[in-house]
Design an enzyme around this catalytic site. Structure first.
Site, short mmCIF file in Angstrom:
data_model
loop_
_atom_site.label_atom_id
_atom_site.label_comp_id
_atom_site.label_asym_id
_atom_site.label_seq_id
_atom_site.Cartn_x
_atom_site.Cartn_y
_atom_site.Cartn_z
N ASP A 37 27.25 -10.89 21.91
CA ASP A 37 25.88 -10.48 21.59
C ASP A 37 24.92 -11.54 22.11
O ASP A 37 25.33 -12.67 22.42
CB ASP A 37 25.71 -10.33 20.07
N ASP A 63 24.78 -11.65 27.45
CA ASP A 63 23.76 -10.69 27.84
C ASP A 63 24.44 -9.69 28.76
O ASP A 63 24.74 -10.00 29.91
CB ASP A 63 22.61 -11.40 28.57
N VAL A 64 24.72 -8.50 28.24
CA VAL A 64 25.52 -7.53 29.00
C VAL A 64 24.83 -7.07 30.28
O VAL A 64 25.49 -6.51 31.17
CB VAL A 64 25.89 -6.30 28.14
N ASN A 90 29.14 -1.39 23.34
CA ASN A 90 28.30 -0.93 22.25
C ASN A 90 26.86 -1.43 22.31
O ASN A 90 25.98 -0.86 21.68
CB ASN A 90 28.95 -1.36 20.92
N TYR A 156 15.63 5.47 26.63
CA TYR A 156 16.87 5.44 25.87
C TYR A 156 17.66 6.72 26.11
O TYR A 156 18.86 6.70 26.37
CB TYR A 156 16.53 5.29 24.38
N LYS A 160 21.36 7.10 27.88
CA LYS A 160 22.51 7.62 27.15
C LYS A 160 23.12 8.85 27.81
O LYS A 160 24.34 9.06 27.76
CB LYS A 160 22.12 7.92 25.70
#
Length: 285
Positions: A37, A63-64, A90, A156, A160
């Site tokens: 995270d 940091d993805v 996630n 968002y 998704k």
């Protein structure tokens, strides 16, 4: 995948919400847990919680949206545990307003975290899993927003929908080569998390002066609708429990709250009947 004890789980966005609940469930299953995270203090808190419960834990500030961070996460996982069996992509954020009012910085931040984060992890962890040749599973956290259509939550929603497609394609490609890697896409409706306050983790590079747009009455109303839904949503623990049931049965689509199936059904019918999109509000919101 039915056996979890002593297996290794990697969870992004693990410091709060669904990620934290998944980490807790992994610990209950006696897995070795890798937490990732950007929230340092909260990440350390979850690490301490799990360690106090007797779990073997590795916390990695990640940091993805940055490929190097995912590479570091993977390497530290291998160095400490030697393998990875369960990957939860996630981490997720939300920002922006309507399609036309959202700034370029809004688009870049949300897409980089929600979509590119999963792309980076897929490209780095899947080859590792294939090389292991052991039973593994990947769960990508999408959303009901990735299965239906409606106004608001625009970036968002786009991210998704893309993540659902990425997951479906990955499922088919891994099946074609008869790999031992299962894939699921998690599509919850409203869940009691901090997603509406994701801006707390927004990097300065995506918050330049002039990038912030004053909300319109429409976007403010939609934001309030979403916040209300989140407050009334199911618990992250319920989502984690449904997710593990799906992993055990190798089920691809995970919809933890059955009351949200109607918007999905309506969208499918609109497509097949070539009707204009319908916005369906869940009955209990």
């Amino acid at each position: 995948m039915n056996q979890f004890e002593n297996k290794v789980a990697v969870i992004t966005g693990a410091a709060s919400g669904i990620g934290r609940a998944l980490a807790m469930r992994c610990a209950e299953e006696q897995m070795k847990v890798v937490l990732a995270d950007v929230e340092v203090v909260e990440l350390q808190r979850v690490e301490q919680e799990l360690q106090s419960a007797g779990a073997t834990v590795l916390a990695v500030v990640t940091d993805v949206s940055k490929e190097k961070d995912i590479q570091t996460l993977a390497q530290k996982t291998l160095d400490m545990f030697g393998a990875v069996h369960l990957l939860f992509n996630n981490a997720g954020v939300g920002a922006g307003s309507t399609i036309w009012q959202s700034t370029l910085a809004d688009w870049q931040w949300v897409m980089n975290v929600n979509l590119w984060g999963a792309i980076h992890a897929t490209q780095i962890f899947v080859p590792m899993m294939l090389k292991q040749g052991t039973e593994c599973h990947i769960v990508n956290t999408a959303s009901l927003a990735g299965l239906e259509s409606g106004p608001g939550n625009s970036i968002y929603r786009v991210s998704k929908h893309a993540l659902v497609s990425l997951s479906e394609t990955l499922y088919h490609e891994l099946k074609m080569i008869q790999s031992k890697i299962g894939v699921s896409v998690l599509c919850p409706g409203f869940v009691q998390t901090q997603i509406c306050d994701a801006h707390r983790n927004r990097p300065a590079e995506y918050s330049k002066p002039g990038d912030i747009v004053e909300p319109s009455p429409m976007s403010s109303a939609i934001d309030q609708f979403i916040r209300s839904g989140v407050e009334q949503g199911i618990s992250p623990k319920e989502v984690a429990d449904h997710t593990f049931l799906a992993i055990k049965s190798n089920r691809f689509y995970i919809l933890p709250d059955p009351s949200y199936k109607e918007p999905v059904r309506q969208r499918m019918e609109d497509i097949l009947n070539q009707h204009n999109p319908t916005f369906v509000i869940p009955s209990h919101i």
